[in-house]
Enzyme design. Structure first.
Site, PDB file in Angstrom:
ATOM      1  N   GLU A 174       0.852  -1.181   0.000  1.00 27.11           N
ATOM      2  CA  GLU A 174       0.000   0.000   0.000  1.00 27.11           C
ATOM      3  C   GLU A 174       0.896   1.240   0.000  1.00 27.11           C
ATOM      4  O   GLU A 174       1.857   1.284   0.764  1.00 27.11           O
ATOM      5  CB  GLU A 174      -0.910   0.029   1.225  1.00 27.11           C
ATOM      6  CG  GLU A 174      -1.924   1.160   1.131  1.00 27.11           C
ATOM      7  CD  GLU A 174      -2.889   1.227   2.326  1.00 27.11           C
ATOM      8  OE1 GLU A 174      -2.718   0.461   3.296  1.00 27.11           O
ATOM      9  OE2 GLU A 174      -3.797   2.047   2.260  1.00 27.11           O
ATOM     10  N   GLY A 232       3.016   2.320  10.904  1.00 33.12           N
ATOM     11  CA  GLY A 232       2.766   1.495  12.082  1.00 33.12           C
ATOM     12  C   GLY A 232       2.571   0.033  11.716  1.00 33.12           C
ATOM     13  O   GLY A 232       3.233  -0.853  12.246  1.00 33.12           O
ATOM     14  N   GLU A 262      -2.550  -3.992   6.879  1.00 31.12           N
ATOM     15  CA  GLU A 262      -3.632  -4.972   7.000  1.00 31.12           C
ATOM     16  C   GLU A 262      -3.690  -6.022   5.901  1.00 31.12           C
ATOM     17  O   GLU A 262      -4.779  -6.540   5.617  1.00 31.12           O
ATOM     18  CB  GLU A 262      -4.964  -4.209   7.022  1.00 31.12           C
ATOM     19  CG  GLU A 262      -5.364  -3.526   5.686  1.00 31.12           C
ATOM     20  CD  GLU A 262      -4.974  -2.058   5.561  1.00 31.12           C
ATOM     21  OE1 GLU A 262      -4.028  -1.657   6.258  1.00 31.12           O
ATOM     22  OE2 GLU A 262      -5.615  -1.341   4.761  1.00 31.12           O
ATOM     23  N   ASN A 263      -2.571  -6.377   5.249  1.00 26.34           N
ATOM     24  CA  ASN A 263      -2.596  -7.385   4.185  1.00 26.34           C
ATOM     25  C   ASN A 263      -3.481  -8.576   4.563  1.00 26.34           C
ATOM     26  O   ASN A 263      -3.413  -9.068   5.680  1.00 26.34           O
ATOM     27  CB  ASN A 263      -1.184  -7.898   3.940  1.00 26.34           C
ATOM     28  CG  ASN A 263      -0.169  -6.790   3.927  1.00 26.34           C
ATOM     29  OD1 ASN A 263      -0.235  -5.908   3.089  1.00 26.34           O
ATOM     30  ND2 ASN A 263       0.745  -6.798   4.889  1.00 26.34           N
ATOM     31  N   HIS A 280      -6.954  -2.232  14.970  1.00 25.17           N
ATOM     32  CA  HIS A 280      -7.140  -1.470  13.729  1.00 25.17           C
ATOM     33  C   HIS A 280      -6.874  -2.358  12.502  1.00 25.17           C
ATOM     34  O   HIS A 280      -7.704  -2.444  11.594  1.00 25.17           O
ATOM     35  CB  HIS A 280      -6.198  -0.267  13.732  1.00 25.17           C
ATOM     36  CG  HIS A 280      -6.262   0.591  12.518  1.00 25.17           C
ATOM     37  ND1 HIS A 280      -7.022   1.736  12.451  1.00 25.17           N
ATOM     38  CD2 HIS A 280      -5.677   0.465  11.297  1.00 25.17           C
ATOM     39  CE1 HIS A 280      -6.888   2.276  11.252  1.00 25.17           C
ATOM     40  NE2 HIS A 280      -6.081   1.530  10.525  1.00 25.17           N
ATOM     41  N   GLU A 281      -5.731  -3.009  12.490  1.00 27.19           N
ATOM     42  CA  GLU A 281      -5.396  -3.833  11.315  1.00 27.19           C
ATOM     43  C   GLU A 281      -6.360  -5.004  11.194  1.00 27.19           C
ATOM     44  O   GLU A 281      -6.778  -5.356  10.091  1.00 27.19           O
ATOM     45  CB  GLU A 281      -3.950  -4.329  11.395  1.00 27.19           C
ATOM     46  CG  GLU A 281      -2.890  -3.247  11.588  1.00 27.19           C
ATOM     47  CD  GLU A 281      -2.989  -2.070  10.629  1.00 27.19           C
ATOM     48  OE1 GLU A 281      -3.505  -2.239   9.507  1.00 27.19           O
ATOM     49  OE2 GLU A 281      -2.567  -0.958  11.017  1.00 27.19           O
ATOM     50  N   GLU A 337      -9.996   4.096   6.098  1.00 31.99           N
ATOM     51  CA  GLU A 337      -9.179   4.536   7.230  1.00 31.99           C
ATOM     52  C   GLU A 337      -9.987   5.286   8.287  1.00 31.99           C
ATOM     53  O   GLU A 337      -9.849   5.030   9.474  1.00 31.99           O
ATOM     54  CB  GLU A 337      -7.981   5.362   6.759  1.00 31.99           C
ATOM     55  CG  GLU A 337      -6.976   4.564   5.908  1.00 31.99           C
ATOM     56  CD  GLU A 337      -6.403   3.334   6.610  1.00 31.99           C
ATOM     57  OE1 GLU A 337      -6.607   3.186   7.831  1.00 31.99           O
ATOM     58  OE2 GLU A 337      -5.773   2.512   5.928  1.00 31.99           O
TER      59      GLU A 337
HETATM   60  N1  ARG Z   1      -3.257   0.886   5.739  1.00 26.69           N
HETATM   61  C1  ARG Z   1      -2.298   1.029   6.797  1.00 26.69           C
HETATM   62  C2  ARG Z   1      -3.087   1.336   8.040  1.00 26.69           C
HETATM   63  O1  ARG Z   1      -3.621   2.349   8.251  1.00 26.69           O
HETATM   64  C3  ARG Z   1      -1.307   2.103   6.573  1.00 26.69           C
HETATM   65  C4  ARG Z   1      -0.196   1.742   5.659  1.00 26.69           C
HETATM   66  C5  ARG Z   1      -0.014   2.758   4.634  1.00 26.69           C
HETATM   67  N2  ARG Z   1       1.289   2.696   4.087  1.00 26.69           N
HETATM   68  C6  ARG Z   1       1.745   3.574   3.204  1.00 26.69           C
HETATM   69  N3  ARG Z   1       2.922   3.434   2.755  1.00 26.69           N
HETATM   70  N4  ARG Z   1       1.043   4.563   2.776  1.00 26.69           N
HETATM   71  O2  ARG Z   1      -3.272   0.515   8.845  1.00 26.69           O
HETATM   72 ZN    ZN Z   2      -5.665   1.707   8.580  1.00 25.95          ZN
END
Ligand code: ARG
Ligand code: ZN
Length: 871
Positions: free
Chosen positions: A116, A248, A251-252, A284-285, A307
């Site tokens: 991501e 942080g 969420e794969n 969260h994840e 998000e």
């Molecule tokens: N989707 C992730 C979260 O909020 C954030 C990771 C985003 N990473 C990035 N390189 N933009 O849990």
């Molecule tokens: Zn997130």
């Protein structure tokens, strides 16, 4: 190049399924892909384009025949058949030299990924956009003992493993991990009785730091079933801890990858705050599995769809696991510290941005935290029951979709019959609304009709009808211009208010006023006496309340308000007013009346210690700078620092006699637990220790430092020793290092504390000295943030008049940009509030920003950030 929301077009080709094979090698990993493409009936164009960056293309085939595509630095195009076909390609990549930490890279000897938002294209050629979803089958070949990918394990043998993810997903949710890892296993039985295998995978030395994260995961799974009816959907759920990570966590699908700081914890090495943050990030994840993965985003402009909602969900979870009032106040402190400056400065953008150059620059406090506030407002407006039905409909209607904010709002409209057209401005309009309030009291006015809002409130107690007076609140909203948006339309503001009688009874309990116009009045009839208003209870809308209440009224609310948020806010307002008074009139000292009143509240053993610790905390220096700026006064960082210190000192002296009793009350004798109850006591204990240390020059802190059996108390003691025991602090810093030199996460704290606790004249030197330490590692984002990020957090140190702080940070940002553009760009935002300061400081900051902008081969990430900050 700028991308616009309005230019969205559906993909020409969809993917039916994907097969990937990875032959791992540090500098020459081979990735072969087999992708079944079908024409998208929704699209008109048939152009075939695959994203791909920094890839060495070895070969490619369509339906088995070799083809020669046209390759650019962004991807490739190729002549393709009219109907479905199979694309095969082989590429070579070099994970070991990937210091950007995007795509496939190596961290402490393990392979891992971060895709991501747009980094799958650094792994292979693919339509790397979230509206192309497909099931993935992945084969990994390597000598490493552990090989993981998304979904369920299918088969494995000597030197290989195969994974299959049956749920269709966009490429940004792809993940792969391989390494010499060990696991902390557990299991979870879902509400329908399915057994799920759970694992946290770590480097061998970290196995003792997994138990807390695992408990947090199981609690999250249970909570999502109970509160949102969401069940997990694979046989296995894996979490992996990685030392080098830009954010942080991620969420794969079925394979969450975490910054080790966001998952590993033990009492000896982690603070209470670390534990709470870890619990929240794991939740969260995990929650993303439904809000993000099962329902994903159509395009990256919709980022807040997953998000904002997932932050909102994790805050609900934390409120349920711990203390709801404490969580709310902490969230507001954080919103004001990070989102308000963003929303009111050059980086201001809507919760749903309309354009970007680099999407990684939009993983912001506005998208995440303001995005969550918007959902909180929506829930307040429609009510809990309608919210629950809307969410059920959202999951039912959009499961498997790549959805939009329009889809999201539509489920609320369908469930409630409300028109959310105006509410939608929260997604499109940037800037923080200002809310002015005036009040009017009419002792007896029988001619006025009863207020609709009040009449609709069945909770209103009898006293309301006991008199004939009318109390009217008139609100005016105004949002100042922000970049690209001159004129603002009125927003829907849910304003929660309560009214108190002068002797502290609640005459009108929390009532929701729904403001939709630029100026609007709300009346409360049948009152006997002029009430005291408690406004914006629970911080029901993310606005700046422009109301200068009298000191008497604030003291009254601090003593009597029944809403824990507005009671805390009264305390905050008093602290702010006292510091402002001293800053604008140097002959004034701290407001003694406030300190006396606060002492009374803080000694109230009926109140949660965590809440009392929040009442005690003074606004930070950065918040004071923002407050002055809002009042048209140019902040002087040194003066803010010394005024704040004088306040803390005066309070410690005034309360001296109470400190031993307070310390005693919050002492924890039971074995360490990172729960809300014990953490709250330690938080109040740390505030008390700071006051004691000001008086005994660190004697009590030294004792705590020597005897503490947990990091929370060891670190708060060390902070006090650095602050108040100049003579011996170097020795304590050395002792701490010797004790913890083999634990990276603790050494991050060691770096950070020395910079954040340095006096303003020493902070830049402290940071500079630490960049020369053998343990400083420019390639590790945690260490970089602990050193240079900490400098930016030391307000007076960073803004030192000679510009040493700015120059040091700019030097290091220029160095880091070559290695890791994403972390560099993120840190550039510390310059965003530069126009607050005096002309000399502005000139210094400008020249440093221009120096960054002039760096040869500057990344797109940093170029965009610096360009917007300077604009
Ligand atoms: N989707 C992730 C979260 O909020 C954030 C990771 C985003 N990473 C990035 N390189 N933009 O849990
Ligand atoms: Zn997130």
């Amino acid at each position: 190049q700028t991308i616009y929301l309005k230019d969205y077009t559906p993909p020409a080709w969809l993917v039916e399924d994907v097969h990937l094979t990875f032959r791992l090698a540090p500098r020459a990993t081979r990735v072969t892909s087999r992708v079944r493409f079908v024409p998208n009936p929704e699209a008109t164009a048939r152009e075939f384009f695959l994203h791909g960056e920094e890839l060495k293309l070895i070969s490619c085939h369509i339906d088995g025949r070799s083809v020669t595509p046209e390759v650019t630095p962004e991807g490739l195009t190729c002549d393709v058949p009219d109907g479905p076909f199979t694309w095969e390609a082989e590429v070579e990549i070099s994970p070991e030299t990937n210091t950007a930490l995007e795509g496939l890279y190596m961290s402490s000897g393990m392979y891992c990924t971060q895709c991501e938002a747009e980094s799958f294209r650094k792994i292979t050629y693919y339509p790397d956009r979230p509206d192309v979803m497909a099931p993935f089958t992945v084969r990994i070949e390597s000598d490493l003992p552990v090989m993981l990918s998304n979904g369920n394990p299918v088969a494995q043998g000597q030197g290989w493993a195969e994974w299959h993810d049956p749920w269709k997903k966009p490429s940004y949710l792809f993940a792969l991990v391989a390494g010499n890892l060990v696991n902390h296993p557990d299991s979870f039985t879902t509400m329908s009785g399915r057994e799920v295998e759970l694992n946290i995978w770590v480097r061998p030395g970290d196995l003792h730091k997994c138990a807390f994260g695992m408990e947090a995961l199981k609690k999250s799974m249970k909570w999502d079933e109970e509160v949102y009816g969401r069940e997990y959907d694979l046989d296995i759920f894996n979490i992996v801890a990685v030392d080098d990570f830009n954010m942080g966590a991620m969420e794969n699908k079925g394979l969450n990858i975490f910054n080790s700081s966001a998952v590993l914890a033990s009492p000896e090495t982690s603070t209470d705050a670390n534990f709470e943050r870890i619990e929240a990030i794991i939740a969260h994840e995990y929650f993303h599995n439904w809000t993000g993965n099962r329902i994903t985003c159509r395009d990256w402009f919709q980022l807040c769809l997953k998000e904002g909602l997932t932050v909102y969900r994790d805050s609900q979870f934390t409120s349920d696991m711990r203390s709801a009032p404490v969580k709310r106040i902490s969230d507001v402190i954080d919103l004001r510290a990070r989102q308000f400056p963003e929303d009111q400065g050059p980086l201001s953008h809507p919760v749903r941005p309309e354009s970007f150059q680099e999407i990684n620059n939009f993983y912001t406090a506005t998208v995440y935290e303001k995005g969550a506030e918007v959902i909180g407002m929506l829930k307040r407006l429609v009510g809990d029951e309608a919210y629950a039905r809307a969410l059920d409909l959202y999951f039912e209607r959009h499961d498997g979709d790549a959805a939009t904010i329009e889809d999201w709002l539509k489920v609320f409209e369908d469930v409630t019959d409300r028109d959310l057209t105006q509410f939608k401005r929260w997604y499109s309009q940037s800037g923080t609304p200002r809310l002015k309030v005036t009040e009017e009291w009419t002792p007896a006015d029988a001619s006025r009709p009863p207020s609709r809002d009040l009449a609709a409130n069945p909770e209103a107690p009898d006293q309301v009808r006991g008199g004939t007076g009318t109390y009217t609140l008139t609100f005016e909203q105004h949002t100042p211009p922000t970049p690209g948006q001159r004129d603002k339309a009125p927003q829907v503001l849910p304003i929660a208010v309560g009214l108190l009688t002068p002797n502290g009874d609640e005459v009108v309990p929390t009532t929701l006023l729904e403001m939709t116009e630029a100026k609007q009045s709300f009346s409360f009839d049948g009152l006997t006496r002029k009430p005291v208003p408690s406004l914006l209870r629970g911080f029901s809308a993310p606005v700046v309340l422009e109301r200068e209440a009298s000191r008497e009224e604030r003291l009254f609310l601090l003593a009597h308000d029944t809403d824990s948020f507005t009671r805390w806010e009264a305390s905050r307002d008093l602290a702010r007013a006292s510091m402002l008074g001293a800053l604008t009139d140097p002959s004034k000292g701290p407001d003694r009346t406030w300190l006396e009143a606060l002492r009374g509240v803080v000694r109230d053993t009926e109140l949660d210690p965590a809440y009392r610790a929040l009442l005690l905390a003074l606004p930070g220096e950065n918040e004071m700078a923002q407050t002055l700026h809002e009042r048209g006064i140019t902040p002087d960082p040194e003066a803010i620092h010394s005024t704040r210190q004088a306040h803390l000192q005066a309070r410690a002296e005034l309360w001296q006699a109470n400190l031993p009793i307070l310390a005693e009350e919050v002492a924890v004798t039971a074995p360490y637990r990172p729960d809300a109850e014990q953490s709250g006591k330690r938080a109040l204990g740390a505030a008390v220790l700071d006051m004691q240390s000001r008086i005994d020059w660190g004697k009590t802190a030294a004792r705590q430092f020597e005897t503490a059996d947990n990091m929370t108390q060891q670190l708060s003691a060390l902070a006090c020793l650095i602050r108040y025991d100049a003579k011996n602090s170097a020795r304590y810093i050395r002792d701490f290092y010797d004790q913890w030199k083999d634990d990276r996460l603790v050494i991050d704290k060691w770096f950070m504390l020395q910079v954040s606790e340095a006096t303003p004249d020493r902070a830049a030197e402290a940071a500079e000295g630490l960049t020369q330490h053998p343990d400083f590692d420019l390639k590790n984002p945690n260490r970089f943030r602990a050193t240079l990020g900490a400098l930016a957090m030391n307000h007076a140190g960073f803004h030192r008049a000679d510009g040493a702080g700015y120059a040091l940070l700019a030097d290091w940002l220029i160095r880091l940009d070559t290695l890791n553009p994403q972390t560099t760009a993120r840190m550039c935002s510390v310059f965003q509030a530069w126009r607050r300061y005096d002309a000399d400081r502005q000139a210094l900051i400008r020249s440093n920003l221009e120096r960054i902008a002039a760096k040869p081969d500057l990344s797109r990430d940093v170029a965009e950030m610096v360009g917007r900050i300077l604009a």
